[in-house]
Design a protein around this motif. Structure first.
Motif, mmCIF file in Angstrom:
data_model
loop_
_atom_site.group_PDB
_atom_site.id
_atom_site.type_symbol
_atom_site.label_atom_id
_atom_site.label_comp_id
_atom_site.label_asym_id
_atom_site.label_seq_id
_atom_site.Cartn_x
_atom_site.Cartn_y
_atom_site.Cartn_z
ATOM 1 N N PRO A 1 0.807 -1.235 0.000
ATOM 2 C CA PRO A 1 0.000 0.000 0.000
ATOM 3 C C PRO A 1 0.831 1.271 0.000
ATOM 4 N N THR A 2 2.013 1.234 0.613
ATOM 5 C CA THR A 2 2.853 2.441 0.680
ATOM 6 C C THR A 2 4.048 2.356 -0.267
ATOM 7 N N GLY A 3 4.150 1.279 -1.009
ATOM 8 C CA GLY A 3 5.297 1.091 -1.894
ATOM 9 C C GLY A 3 5.033 1.627 -3.295
ATOM 10 N N THR A 4 6.108 1.815 -4.047
ATOM 11 C CA THR A 4 6.029 2.304 -5.421
ATOM 12 C C THR A 4 6.146 1.133 -6.384
ATOM 13 N N ARG A 5 5.261 1.106 -7.368
ATOM 14 C CA ARG A 5 5.239 0.020 -8.347
ATOM 15 C C ARG A 5 5.633 0.569 -9.718
ATOM 16 N N PHE A 6 6.635 -0.059 -10.337
ATOM 17 C CA PHE A 6 7.111 0.351 -11.652
ATOM 18 C C PHE A 6 6.604 -0.644 -12.691
#
Length: 534
Positions: A522-527
């Motif tokens: 939920p708080t992470g960045t997805r590339f």
């Protein structure tokens, strides 16, 4: 070299959260859909082969021939069923209009339609494998039959009989199609690949005939009962592909006018067209044909114009036979010996364009942030995208999720920056709310006089000596860990689209970087990685 951390944030190699569930979600971001579809298809083939083998082996109609053929018949027929399955799907993967339409539906979130060409290649490899199994099994059948029935030889069965000669035609035509489509051959001899690949007409024609002949016929319980079955598998994709080609031919022949030709440095030609019926989205690609050069050849190129412009533009790098002839016909001269004595053309050629077709880059507006990476002429799809972004921001047209764009452009020689320079300067000057960050990288060596010129003029009027931009040019290759970590720090919890057009080696590096820095929490960045693939 200018420190990119000034723009992107300091490099923090922070460990990602671990755990089976987190790792699975990370894997699903860029790998999951394509890998799941691939392996489900592999498993389906194996299960179908096993089921076909079992049914044939236990069938009363086959028991009569077991003592002669043994395992050969059920193996050959089971492999044939898998070939039918693969051939039934093969043509769907190149129905570009159908795929462009489907990728915009809910199915686009489930099926990786942008991998259609990759899947097309894998299906071809599957057909190769099952054809080998099918052929070897039948050669054993021919030998066994020839031993029992002395009136016929294995050579006659393999070469002269109905199943034999049609099988040879199928195998030879498919062998030529596959070998000419190998990347090393296709890139160097595109015309040979293009024409040889149209042996698919012979391939499918022979396949339709192949099932009309039956290798084994019995007095009771005929294994060929019901006649040939391949057409039942192939009819849907065959009709879909036929309609696709008819539609493309009709659309391609609608009136198209070449309105402008610009010769850029680094052997790049800009061609502008006008076609009243043409519609496309930013980031899409088209096919172009010049009948004066070849009525049969259609070549794909990414659009560099925006849908908001009243013309269609392409930037074509002159590297092969067709592009060289096309550039010369347009009046471009690059100083080659074959151009000596050539007079300028009295008129511009008649051309046909077909498209646009969907690509990964058109999804750029669905992300909060985007990293656009172009290598050399691979910058073309982003010219269209950046123009469209600028227009929509200038005119406040609609709402878009996209809030930040990081544009990375790598070139081997400094002249390659020139043809895209005007657009970048305009975008940089009109940069609304610090929307766009430009990072240019020069990866090739400079001459001594070029180095002196850069040292003297760099920083004049606050602009870079190579690109004329306020953003400084970096020397060497990008540090992807530094770039991705900086973006992750600036966009926590966001979905970031990473779009690339260029060579395979750099694509692999970017793909790995996306997987490495993705944290699907939920708080992470997805590339999310997307590559031009046509």
């Amino acid at each position: 070299m200018v420190d990119t951390s000034v723009h992107l944030g300091r490099y923090h190699n922070a460990p990602r959260k671990s755990g089976m569930f987190v790792n699975f979600r990370n894997w699903m971001v860029n790998e999951g859909r394509a890998k799941i579809v691939f392996w489900l298809f592999v498993i389906a083939q194996l299960l179908y082969f096993a089921q076909s083998y079992y049914v044939l082996w236990t069938s009363p109609s086959v028991k009569t021939f077991r003592s002669v053929l043994g395992q050969g018949l059920p193996i050959a027929r089971g492999a044939a069923n898998i070939i039918n399955l693969n051939c039934a799907i093969l043509l769907f993967t190149v129905c570009r209009n159908l795929i462009s339409g489907l990728r915009g539906t809910f199915l686009g979130r489930i099926i990786p339609f942008d991998k259609n060409i990759t899947f097309h290649i894998w299906i071809a490899y599957f057909i190769v494998f099952w054809t080998i199994v099918h052929v070897i099994a039948h050669y054993f059948n021919y030998l066994n039959v020839a031993i029992v029935f002395e009136k016929v030889t294995s050579w006659q069965l393999a070469m002269i009989s109905g199943p034999g000669w049609t099988g040879q035609v199928i195998s030879v035509s498919f062998f030529l199609m596959v070998t000419s489509a190998l990347e090393a051959v296709r890139r160097k001899y595109f015309e040979m690949f293009w024409f040889t690949h149209h042996l698919f007409i012979v391939f499918f024609g022979a396949l339709l005939m192949h099932g009309s002949f039956c290798f084994i016929k019995g007095d009771t319980g005929d294994p060929c009962r019901g006649g040939p079955t391949f057409w039942k598998w192939w009819v849907a994709s065959g009709v879909a592909y036929f309609l696709e080609r008819v539609y493309r031919e009709f659309r391609g022949r609608e009136k198209t006018i070449v309105s402008k030709v610009v010769q850029h440095p680094s052997k790049v030609v800009e061609v502008q067209f006008k076609k009243s019926t043409f519609k496309a989205k930013a980031g899409q690609y088209i096919f172009i044909c010049c009948p004066e050069i070849s009525i049969w050849e259609w070549h794909p190129f990414t659009l560099t114009s925006s849908p908001y412009e009243d013309f269609v533009s392409l930037h074509i790098r002159v590297v092969g036979d067709w592009t060289t002839k096309f550039a010369q016909r347009l009046g471009c001269r690059f100083g080659g010996p074959e151009e000596a004595g050539m007079s300028p053309p009295k008129s511009l050629p008649f051309v046909m364009i077909d498209g646009g077709f969907g690509s990964a880059s058109e999804d750029v507006f669905d992300y909060e942030a985007a990293i656009l990476v172009g290598a050399g002429i691979g910058v073309t799809p982003f010219a269209s995208i950046l123009k469209t972004i600028w227009y929509r921001l200038q005119n406040r047209e609609g709402t878009i999720a996209l809030r930040k764009v990081y544009f990375v452009w790598t070139c081997r020689d400094k002249e390659a920056f020139e043809w895209f320079q005007d657009l970048l300067v305009t975008l940089e000057e009109e940069n609304i709310d610090d929307f766009l960050e430009i990072h240019s990288y020069l990866t090739g060596k400079l001459k001594i006089n070029e180095v002196k010129n850069i040292c003297i003029n760099d920083g004049e009027d606050g602009k870079d000596a190579i690109t004329g931009l306020r953003a400084r040019t970096h020397f060497g290759r990008p540090n992807w860990d530094e770039i991705f970590s900086g973006v992750r720090n600036k966009h926590p919890g966001a979905d970031v689209g990473v779009f690339f057009c260029g060579p395979k080696v750099l694509s692999q590096a970017l793909h790995k970087a996306c997987n490495k820095w993705t944290e699907a929490t939920p708080t992470g960045t997805r590339f999310y990685y997307g590559k031009e693939n046509f």
